[in-house]
Write an enzyme that holds these catalytic residues in place. Sequence first.
Site, PDB file in Angstrom:
ATOM      1  N   CYS A 261       0.902  -1.337  -0.070  1.00 44.55           N
ATOM      2  CA  CYS A 261      -0.032  -0.024   0.248  1.00 44.55           C
ATOM      3  C   CYS A 261       0.850   1.098   0.079  1.00 44.55           C
ATOM      4  O   CYS A 261       0.870   2.196   0.884  1.00 44.55           O
ATOM      5  CB  CYS A 261      -0.932  -0.147   1.105  1.00 44.55           C
ATOM      6  SG  CYS A 261      -1.884  -1.397   1.525  1.00 44.55           S
ATOM      7  N   ALA A 262       1.721   1.252  -1.029  1.00 39.55           N
ATOM      8  CA  ALA A 262       2.904   2.186  -0.787  1.00 39.55           C
ATOM      9  C   ALA A 262       2.603   3.640  -1.307  1.00 39.55           C
ATOM     10  O   ALA A 262       3.257   4.511  -0.834  1.00 39.55           O
ATOM     11  CB  ALA A 262       4.009   1.619  -1.606  1.00 39.55           C
ATOM     12  N   ALA A 263       1.556   3.883  -2.337  1.00 45.72           N
ATOM     13  CA  ALA A 263       1.474   5.225  -2.683  1.00 45.72           C
ATOM     14  C   ALA A 263       1.162   6.210  -1.531  1.00 45.72           C
ATOM     15  O   ALA A 263       0.441   5.939  -0.775  1.00 45.72           O
ATOM     16  CB  ALA A 263       0.461   5.218  -3.830  1.00 45.72           C
ATOM     17  N   PRO A 264       1.785   7.154  -1.885  1.00 45.87           N
ATOM     18  CA  PRO A 264       2.254   8.054  -2.727  1.00 45.87           C
ATOM     19  C   PRO A 264       3.922   7.861  -2.964  1.00 45.87           C
ATOM     20  O   PRO A 264       4.587   8.487  -3.724  1.00 45.87           O
ATOM     21  CB  PRO A 264       1.973   9.517  -2.890  1.00 45.87           C
ATOM     22  CG  PRO A 264       1.857   9.702  -1.583  1.00 45.87           C
ATOM     23  CD  PRO A 264       1.359   8.498  -0.855  1.00 45.87           C
ATOM     24  N   GLY A 265       4.407   6.932  -1.831  1.00 45.30           N
ATOM     25  CA  GLY A 265       5.738   6.719  -2.066  1.00 45.30           C
ATOM     26  C   GLY A 265       6.731   7.277  -0.950  1.00 45.30           C
ATOM     27  O   GLY A 265       7.879   7.012  -0.945  1.00 45.30           O
ATOM     28  N   ASP A 309      -2.646  -6.090  -5.446  1.00 50.82           N
ATOM     29  CA  ASP A 309      -3.273  -6.130  -4.591  1.00 50.82           C
ATOM     30  C   ASP A 309      -2.725  -6.855  -3.434  1.00 50.82           C
ATOM     31  O   ASP A 309      -2.228  -7.998  -3.467  1.00 50.82           O
ATOM     32  CB  ASP A 309      -4.751  -6.924  -4.959  1.00 50.82           C
ATOM     33  CG  ASP A 309      -5.472  -6.873  -3.617  1.00 50.82           C
ATOM     34  OD1 ASP A 309      -5.276  -6.469  -2.515  1.00 50.82           O
ATOM     35  OD2 ASP A 309      -6.824  -7.134  -3.667  1.00 50.82           O
ATOM     36  N   CYS A 381      -2.785   5.685   9.876  1.00 54.19           N
ATOM     37  CA  CYS A 381      -2.920   7.181  10.341  1.00 54.19           C
ATOM     38  C   CYS A 381      -4.456   7.450  11.040  1.00 54.19           C
ATOM     39  O   CYS A 381      -5.185   8.049  10.726  1.00 54.19           O
ATOM     40  CB  CYS A 381      -2.789   8.066   9.176  1.00 54.19           C
ATOM     41  SG  CYS A 381      -3.841   7.674   7.675  1.00 54.19           S
TER      42      CYS A 381
END
Length: 443
Positions: A261-265, A309, A381
């Site tokens: 789930c890396a975006a936006p990096g 995914d 978060c």
Amino acid sequence: MQDNPSQIPLWRQLQGAAFLLMAVRAGRSMTAALEDVDAVVRPGVQALGFHALRHLGRAEALRQQLASRPPPPEADALLCVALALIWTEEGAPYTSHTLVDQAVEAAKRSEDTRHQASFINGCLRRFLRERDALVAQSEKHPQAVWNHPQWWIDRVRKDHPAQWQAILRANNTRAPLILRVNERKTTLALYQQALAAINIGATPVGRQGLVLANAQPVPSLPGYAEGHFSVQDAAAQLAAPLLLEGLAVADGGRLRLLDACAAPGGKTAHLLELADADVTALDIDARRCERIVQNLQRLGLRADVRVGDAAHPDGWWDGRPYDGILLDAPCTASGIVRRHPDVRWLRRPTDIAQLAALQRQLFDALWPLLKPGGRLLYCTCSVFRAEGEQQAQTFVTHHKDAHLMPSPGHLLPQSGVAGTVFPDNLNGENDGFYYAMFEKRGF
């Protein structure tokens, strides 16, 4: 406080802010809605929209006193924006009379609200005459006092009985601009000096962070194109060092890491800034993966960016286990409300259970991808315990090879300006977050 509108008429900006409020009420994020706003007026519209959403609970309580039945949606949105801006003179961007005059002008200038202009004028002028009494009456409603939905207030109070008021107060403050210095390009001290040279004050926070005294257009800051920094909240800056601490590879090899789930990096980049590692950055959204690549290019970094995914590794995993996995799971975003004031109005109580189920699914899917002795860092978060502490306890109960390491736990949102410091959260300036570290034990 200003008496004279800027070159862009204030009524146009008020129309834009009302458009944003209508979009949020329809379930659309303010960030997405802003893309439909004319670029010329967008900065002013965003500022007014943020202010209105931070005071929407108060505005809605006042509107209910001024009109027993809500007007049509377009007029109601404009009226609530105006009330949010004038309910108190403290912190108001313009004087009350200027705002009333321009709100009525905004109503007259739109076909959707023209026939409600007299109604809006009457409500706002009555409010100015009876301000003290109307505001005092609105104090009876918790949603007006705390500017959060009632269910949200109840949930935070249940999860954090000693700190719930401080959390809600912090949510209603403006978040500062916080940078993370790229230590492959410069140092914290050198970049702070570069800012000071152009009269931009900044205070260190954490290991690589700088809190700017005043927000600035990010691309105009020194070293932006050269990749000297990224924008990242102080709480989020804890992720990479937490995962890397204690991870080691024998014989001088390279760590193999997964940022799910890396975006936006941002966290991917931080890992690469701190360690010589092979990092896979995964996200389910192809367009968001493009953003990861762009952000890494600016910083002079490279990762294996994949569209996939995380809950279904068969579609993207090469079968080689990871030394470390960062799972920054989708969540309610209840910890970043001060940066995204629309979140509280977009979420529904049922979202918590749905997202908690997704988080468990991701946990279960990614755990087998970890080497024995490897570590998985779970973070959200969120301030809701169902997405934090309860999730971690459930995981260790059902996975006997998972050992919960000493971890920060729930970091509660706080503003350095508000002066509230929680004992488990010593940054002094950060969003709400949750961190739990798990080590895979062999038997």
